[in-house]
Design an enzyme around this catalytic site. Structure first.
Site, PDB file in Angstrom:
ATOM      1  N   CYS A  89     -40.605   6.899   8.632  1.00 40.06           N
ATOM      2  CA  CYS A  89     -41.988   7.358   8.527  1.00 40.06           C
ATOM      3  C   CYS A  89     -41.982   8.849   8.208  1.00 40.06           C
ATOM      4  CB  CYS A  89     -42.715   7.097   9.846  1.00 40.06           C
ATOM      5  SG  CYS A  89     -44.441   7.634   9.851  1.00 40.06           S
ATOM      6  N   HIS A 131     -47.412  -1.019   7.712  1.00 36.56           N
ATOM      7  CA  HIS A 131     -47.121   0.315   8.247  1.00 36.56           C
ATOM      8  C   HIS A 131     -48.338   1.233   8.118  1.00 36.56           C
ATOM      9  CE1 HIS A 131     -44.204   3.730   8.961  1.00 36.56           C
ATOM     10  NE2 HIS A 131     -45.199   4.390   8.370  1.00 36.56           N
ATOM     11  N   GLU A 132     -48.945   1.261   6.933  1.00 35.86           N
ATOM     12  CA  GLU A 132     -50.078   2.170   6.711  1.00 35.86           C
ATOM     13  C   GLU A 132     -51.309   1.729   7.494  1.00 35.86           C
ATOM     14  OE1 GLU A 132     -49.286   4.979   5.495  1.00 35.86           O
ATOM     15  OE2 GLU A 132     -47.362   4.245   4.775  1.00 35.86           O
ATOM     16  N   HIS A 135     -50.978   2.960  10.948  1.00 37.74           N
ATOM     17  CA  HIS A 135     -51.368   4.369  11.076  1.00 37.74           C
ATOM     18  C   HIS A 135     -52.866   4.504  11.322  1.00 37.74           C
ATOM     19  CE1 HIS A 135     -47.916   6.928  10.497  1.00 37.74           C
ATOM     20  NE2 HIS A 135     -47.552   6.303   9.398  1.00 37.74           N
TER      21      HIS A 135
END
Length: 163
Positions: A89, A131-132, A135
């Site tokens: 990351c 993953h995004e 976030h």
């Protein structure tokens, strides 16, 4: 627009759930331009708005030569057997750990004209979408590590020159 500096682990914006985008205005257009510029640097598969200090639901991606963005993404499908994939990351530089991710993911959202869009993909694209979106939900990949790897990762973070 230039790429924006990436916020690092420890910055509270990274642990904050991002707000939905309700109005597409010049501020949101500038955010998308910054996200797209920021994701085009070598080695970047995705950049979430929170990683550049903006608490709005948006991210950019750069996978297999395809660069784009999505506003208000929502994961609508995950399929296949979750598998361990090495993940890093930008907000936790230099660390790579195995994380369980689904091999296929589909997200829906909107574009800058307010039109519905859908992104989907396998392998790296699926990983980037998960993953995004994490976030934007205030999660870092470190939050998904098993206990042993999380302990090791946190030790690495504490010993890093950027923390």
């Amino acid at each position: 627009m230039p790429e924006r500096p990436i916020r690092l682990f420890g910055d509270p914006v990274l642990k904050t759930v991002s707000d939905p985008i309700s109005t597409i205005d010049d501020r949101v257009r500038a955010l998308v331009a910054d996200l797209v510029d920021s994701v085009q640097l070598p080695g970047r598969a995705g950049v979430a708005a929170s990683q550049i200090g903006v608490n709005l639901r948006a991210f950019s991606y750069n996978v297999d030569g395809e660069v784009g963005y999505i506003l208000n993404p929502v994961i609508v499908e995950l399929s296949g057997e979750p598998e361990l994939v090495d993940e890093g990351c930008l907000s936790v530089p230099g660390l790579w750990y195995p994380v369980k991710r689904y091999p296929f993911a589909r997200v829906t959202g909107i574009d800058l004209d307010g039109n519905p869009i859908e992104l989907s993909g396998h392998e790296l694209m699926a990983q980037a979408l998960q993953h995004e979106t994490d976030h934007l939900d205030g999660l870092l990949y470190l939050d998904r590590l098993d206990k042993e790897n999380r302990r090791a990762a946190m030790k690495e973070v504490r010993e890093s020159n950027w923390f």
